[in-house]
Design an enzyme around this catalytic site. Structure first.
Site, PDB file in Angstrom:
ATOM      1  N   ASN B 262      41.031  15.620 -45.260  1.00  0.00           N
ATOM      2  CA  ASN B 262      41.698  16.800 -46.116  1.00  0.00           C
ATOM      3  C   ASN B 262      41.015  16.348 -47.530  1.00  0.00           C
ATOM      4  O   ASN B 262      41.307  17.033 -48.625  1.00  0.00           O
ATOM      5  CB  ASN B 262      43.182  16.475 -46.458  1.00  0.00           C
ATOM      6  N   HIS B 264      41.252  13.635 -49.433  1.00  0.00           N
ATOM      7  CA  HIS B 264      42.166  12.887 -50.419  1.00  0.00           C
ATOM      8  C   HIS B 264      41.707  11.322 -50.215  1.00  0.00           C
ATOM      9  O   HIS B 264      41.002  11.132 -49.036  1.00  0.00           O
ATOM     10  CB  HIS B 264      43.397  13.076 -49.917  1.00  0.00           C
ATOM     11  N   CYS B 299      44.176  10.527 -56.939  1.00  0.00           N
ATOM     12  CA  CYS B 299      42.784  10.437 -57.986  1.00  0.00           C
ATOM     13  C   CYS B 299      41.735  11.115 -57.093  1.00  0.00           C
ATOM     14  O   CYS B 299      41.868  11.682 -55.936  1.00  0.00           O
ATOM     15  CB  CYS B 299      42.400   8.979 -58.213  1.00  0.00           C
TER      16      CYS B 299
END
Lengths: 350, 350
Positions: B262, B264, B299
């Site tokens: 994804n 991330h 982040c």
């Protein structure tokens, strides 16, 4: 040059790309043509019996004693070819996938390591230090990686099961190779391959070490004698011209969790550092189809490193078949080389 | 507060430490005392049939169709309790060991993730994004971690096989928990545990999202209704006083290989960053016995992070029973918090 190596802990030997699968056996006992690049020669039964007598630690447990209702055994792999080949299956896990949804190169590399250790354990010469034999252990010796090459045509994805076949052979006075072929377990499909070259290092002095006859004898049960189809010792990584470098990643440093049980930086960490110097714009739509890493020097916990790469050559014009070759250099901030490498990345088929 | 979360991709629910093992069943169908902290209540067969009618995607494949001569099935786990619990075995691999020769906390954490995905797949509601259901997938929704806690008493070592039992339940209007218990497969020994709290996030906007009835219905087949024995939502990490911080690690940044499917940052990367702020002198002879991470903000690839820790409390006097509590803060260089955490480390028994 062997004495210059003191790189991360690892195991053994060289790959024979035409490894026998059940459909196409190319490996036959006591037969071989040493002049043919594709010929193989394996020890006959007599050789194995002689070797077995020399080895107090050897237990060719073709039927693993570790079986617990089938589950544990399937985790440990299976010996074939009189114990000289280990076959082990692995499922690809969700946490191993990269942003492209495929298994990362690092996750495949880790599996190669595991099969080496399982092979040693299966034939009864496992001691400590993950790959060290009892005779090596007595002398405080561990394996270190000298060079490795991994070629991947098709990256597996989540829930795929890969089968890895691995074997080992000696090279020269001081070297060993380990070879692997991995393929889709369900389809038995096209195989990818990896070759790994190692030497022995004393863990106290962190210096490479000449092979002793006791260790050679002990490892005889693993040995698969083959001609070098591809001689990894002859593959040399180009010296990257640091003045014309295209990409650099600075401020790299190992963490405590990057160390293995021998307190060396794990091999996969070096690979990660090398990949970090490939530009993001390339990583986003390319995958590594081949990589060679040539270890020069070990790095320590408090070292600060730089990863440099240079796009050496671009092949192909269209997006669909574009290939880029990179030269790599991982070095300490004082300029001394930790490793040299080269890789080929190719455009991913979306 | 839920809308503030946009953390790494992950899955579901809360842990009930007294999970039923085969010797001590505490889970019984259609029976339960919602006022008792240790009581459990599971849906009866009728509930499952009603739920099944609502779910076009559900296939309660208690006997997995994925079986290929036993090997593949053993990689996929096994459903029990009407599909509400997944049991999955994993061997500990050589590449997962830390310098202490034991499996790293990160390697255990990764296994928890895998069982969540396998659970969704096994009951037939797996779609994409690793844990997303088809209804979530239609809307571009993924799971994100809100909070997690992992308690480990005994770290396994190489070639150990661990069994993980996992289940899931809803919490409030917008939250889910996933609970895990892991134990030594061979001995069925003392179990360690983990609790994970998640919410749903829209992958396009990267904002958290209210649960829709369609998604709730779809997930009904997984749901194990239990009272919260430990309510992870009530465990709060202390605010670390950055002026009295003891340890700081700067210059941290995610690499491309740290991203999941994804895009991330993988959960385990956050854990690694947190551990990097524990002083080396402590890491060398202590192990993490408990950790809580509370995610505040996601982040991005080009962010530069700092990992701060402060030894909040030391328990015990002798080396053998020394325990140290740490507060943790992972933040961007501009000071905004990515996550807060707390950990307990204890002296390793040599």
């Amino acid at each position: 040059m062997l004495h210059a190596f003191a790189a991360p802990t690892f195991f053994m030997l060289r790959l024979q790309p035409t490894f026998p699968c059940s459909n196409k056996p190319t490996c036959s006992r006591g037969k071989g043509n040493s002049n043919s690049a594709h010929a193989t020669m394996v020890h006959g039964k007599e050789d194995i019996e002689v070797a077995a007598k020399k080895m107090p630690y050897q237990h060719l447990n073709m039927e693993s004693a570790r079986n617990i209702d089938g589950v544990y055994d399937s985790f440990g792999g299976k010996l074939s070819h009189d114990g000289r080949v280990l076959k082990q299956n692995f499922a690809i896990r969700s946490y191993e996938l990269g942003p492209d949804g495929k298994a990362s190169l690092g996750s495949l590399m880790k599996r190669l390591q595991e099969t080496s250790v399982q092979h040693c354990k299966s034939v009864g010469i496992f001691s400590s230090g993950f790959g060290s034999t009892p005779e090596m252990d007595k002398r405080g010796l561990v394996w270190v990686t000298r060079k490795l090459q991994i070629d991947v045509e098709n990256y597996p994805t989540w829930d795929d099961v890969i089968q890895i076949d691995t074997w080992t052979c000696a090279s020269g006075d001081n070297g060993w190779f380990r070879d692997w072929v991995f393929r889709d377990y369900r389809t038995g499909g096209n195989s990818d391959s990896s070759k790994w070259s190692l030497c022995v290092m004393n863990i106290q002095t962190r210096r490479s070490f000449q092979f002793l006859p006791e260790i050679r004898d002990e490892m005889e049960c693993l040995l698969k004698v083959t001609d070098p189809v591809i001689d990894i010792t002859k593959i040399n990584c180009e010296q990257l011209d640091v003045n014309t470098k295209n990409h650099v990643r600075t401020g790299l440093s190992p963490a405590w969790t990057d160390l293995d049980v021998n307190r060396h930086v794990k091999n996969v960490k070096y690979l990660d550092w090398v990949l970090e110097s490939i530009p993001l714009s390339v990583l986003k739509n390319h995958q590594v189809s081949s990589i060679v890493l040539e270890f020069r020097k070990e790095c320590r916990m408090d070292d600060m490193l730089q990863s440099l790469s240079s796009a050496a050559r671009t092949l192909g014009q269209s997006t669909s078949n574009e290939e880029i070759e990179f030269d790599h250099l991982l070095r300490l901030e004082d300029g001394s080389a930790i490793l040299r490498g080269k890789s080929v990345v190719e455009a991913e088929v979306s």
